[in-house]
Design a protein around this motif. Structure first.
Motif, PDB file in Angstrom:
ATOM      1  N   PHE A   1      34.321  36.270  41.821  1.00  0.00           N
ATOM      2  CA  PHE A   1      34.136  34.879  41.377  1.00  0.00           C
ATOM      3  C   PHE A   1      33.000  34.274  42.187  1.00  0.00           C
ATOM      4  O   PHE A   1      33.073  34.192  43.406  1.00  0.00           O
ATOM      5  CB  PHE A   1      35.412  34.058  41.548  1.00  0.00           C
ATOM      6  N   PRO A   2      31.933  33.851  41.521  1.00  0.00           N
ATOM      7  CA  PRO A   2      30.766  33.367  42.258  1.00  0.00           C
ATOM      8  C   PRO A   2      30.946  31.981  42.872  1.00  0.00           C
ATOM      9  O   PRO A   2      30.104  31.533  43.633  1.00  0.00           O
ATOM     10  CB  PRO A   2      29.669  33.337  41.183  1.00  0.00           C
ATOM     11  N   GLY A   3      32.033  31.331  42.561  1.00  0.00           N
ATOM     12  CA  GLY A   3      32.266  29.990  43.084  1.00  0.00           C
ATOM     13  C   GLY A   3      31.874  28.924  42.076  1.00  0.00           C
ATOM     14  O   GLY A   3      31.198  29.201  41.083  1.00  0.00           O
TER      15      GLY A   3
ATOM     16  N   ARG B   1      44.368  32.633  44.522  1.00  0.00           N
ATOM     17  CA  ARG B   1      43.468  31.530  44.193  1.00  0.00           C
ATOM     18  C   ARG B   1      42.190  32.091  43.583  1.00  0.00           C
ATOM     19  O   ARG B   1      41.659  33.103  44.049  1.00  0.00           O
ATOM     20  CB  ARG B   1      43.119  30.732  45.450  1.00  0.00           C
ATOM     21  N   LEU B   2      41.681  31.424  42.562  1.00  0.00           N
ATOM     22  CA  LEU B   2      40.469  31.866  41.893  1.00  0.00           C
ATOM     23  C   LEU B   2      39.288  31.909  42.848  1.00  0.00           C
ATOM     24  O   LEU B   2      38.507  32.865  42.851  1.00  0.00           O
ATOM     25  CB  LEU B   2      40.147  30.929  40.712  1.00  0.00           C
TER      26      LEU B   2
ATOM     27  N   ARG C   1      44.802  23.926  39.085  1.00  0.00           N
ATOM     28  CA  ARG C   1      45.826  24.948  39.349  1.00  0.00           C
ATOM     29  C   ARG C   1      45.272  26.269  39.886  1.00  0.00           C
ATOM     30  O   ARG C   1      45.798  26.800  40.868  1.00  0.00           O
ATOM     31  CB  ARG C   1      46.658  25.189  38.089  1.00  0.00           C
ATOM     32  N   PRO C   2      44.214  26.854  39.317  1.00  0.00           N
ATOM     33  CA  PRO C   2      43.729  28.139  39.849  1.00  0.00           C
ATOM     34  C   PRO C   2      43.105  28.054  41.240  1.00  0.00           C
ATOM     35  O   PRO C   2      42.860  29.079  41.869  1.00  0.00           O
ATOM     36  CB  PRO C   2      42.670  28.578  38.832  1.00  0.00           C
ATOM     37  N   PHE C   3      42.848  26.836  41.720  1.00  0.00           N
ATOM     38  CA  PHE C   3      42.173  26.677  43.007  1.00  0.00           C
ATOM     39  C   PHE C   3      43.131  26.319  44.145  1.00  0.00           C
ATOM     40  O   PHE C   3      42.687  26.077  45.260  1.00  0.00           O
ATOM     41  CB  PHE C   3      41.081  25.599  42.904  1.00  0.00           C
ATOM     42  N   ILE C   4      44.432  26.254  43.860  1.00  0.00           N
ATOM     43  CA  ILE C   4      45.392  25.907  44.904  1.00  0.00           C
ATOM     44  C   ILE C   4      46.409  27.030  45.074  1.00  0.00           C
ATOM     45  O   ILE C   4      46.528  27.907  44.222  1.00  0.00           O
ATOM     46  CB  ILE C   4      46.107  24.559  44.607  1.00  0.00           C
ATOM     47  N   HIS C   5      47.142  26.985  46.167  1.00  0.00           N
ATOM     48  CA  HIS C   5      48.130  28.025  46.482  1.00  0.00           C
ATOM     49  C   HIS C   5      49.156  28.183  45.366  1.00  0.00           C
ATOM     50  O   HIS C   5      49.584  27.214  44.756  1.00  0.00           O
ATOM     51  CB  HIS C   5      48.848  27.681  47.789  1.00  0.00           C
ATOM     52  N   SER C   6      49.538  29.426  45.124  1.00  0.00           N
ATOM     53  CA  SER C   6      50.583  29.757  44.158  1.00  0.00           C
ATOM     54  C   SER C   6      51.391  30.922  44.702  1.00  0.00           C
ATOM     55  O   SER C   6      50.862  31.786  45.400  1.00  0.00           O
ATOM     56  CB  SER C   6      49.956  30.154  42.818  1.00  0.00           C
ATOM     57  N   ASN C   7      52.654  30.956  44.337  1.00  0.00           N
ATOM     58  CA  ASN C   7      53.504  32.089  44.733  1.00  0.00           C
ATOM     59  C   ASN C   7      53.371  33.283  43.787  1.00  0.00           C
ATOM     60  O   ASN C   7      53.921  34.338  44.065  1.00  0.00           O
ATOM     61  CB  ASN C   7      54.966  31.648  44.786  1.00  0.00           C
ATOM     62  N   VAL C   8      52.669  33.116  42.653  1.00  0.00           N
ATOM     63  CA  VAL C   8      52.599  34.192  41.666  1.00  0.00           C
ATOM     64  C   VAL C   8      51.185  34.686  41.371  1.00  0.00           C
ATOM     65  O   VAL C   8      51.010  35.595  40.572  1.00  0.00           O
ATOM     66  CB  VAL C   8      53.279  33.780  40.337  1.00  0.00           C
TER      67      VAL C   8
END
Length: 167
Positions: free
Chosen positions: A30-32, A23-24, A13-20
């Protein structure tokens, strides 16, 4: 299987598109995903996209099933889904990957936590008591809908079931 499917969904979830939220992997600081986990990260994302969320892989196959009478004739035809769960070795690697990414996120947010703690250190209890609290709504389960969007004001809706008896 439901637990690994939920874990996959929650991890990706944090790595995909969101409307709210952003992305992480696009956030400053965030170092990846660590390089040694790149193949696990890619496998979990692919599993989420093709199997858990969309059932497009051969790991989830709809099949027709014919139930036969004693004489071998078809009594009923129905569908079933044959699904292969995530292999245990990948589930264990996902757990370890998620733990490491969680530690990275915690380290990334630590300066924000420290600034908030410093800023709020002298705030008195009366001021804190006056802060807005999450709004909690109560509804019966027959009113359930999953179509609500998150708002700026924190809120939660609790759905309740009422048993009706004739006594």
């Amino acid at each position: 299987m439901p637990l690994t499917m939920h874990a996959v969904t929650a991890y990706v979830r944090p790595f995909i598109h969101s409307n709210v939220r952003r992305r992480l992997d696009e956030m400053a600081g965030f170092p990846g995903v660590p390089t040694r986990w790149a193949s696990v990260h890619a496998a979990v994302r692919s599993y989420r996209n093709t199997t858990v969320a969309h059932s497009q892989s051969n790991l989830a196959s709809p099949l027709p099933v014919a139930l036969l009478n004693d004489d071998g004739t078809v009594r009923r035809v129905m569908g079933m889904m044959a699904s292969h769960p995530m292999p245990r070795v990948l589930a264990v690697r996902l757990r370890d990957l998620a733990d490491e990414v969680a530690a990275l996120v915690e380290a990334m947010t630590q300066p924000v936590v420290e600034r908030l703690e410093s800023t709020l250190a002298c705030t008195d209890a009366a001021t804190i008591a006056g802060w807005p609290t999450p709004q909690v709504r109560h509804h019966l389960d027959e009113e359930f809908t999953a179509s609500h969007r998150r708002t700026q004001q924190p809120q939660a809706t609790l759905y309740w079931h009422v048993e009706h008896t004739d006594t």
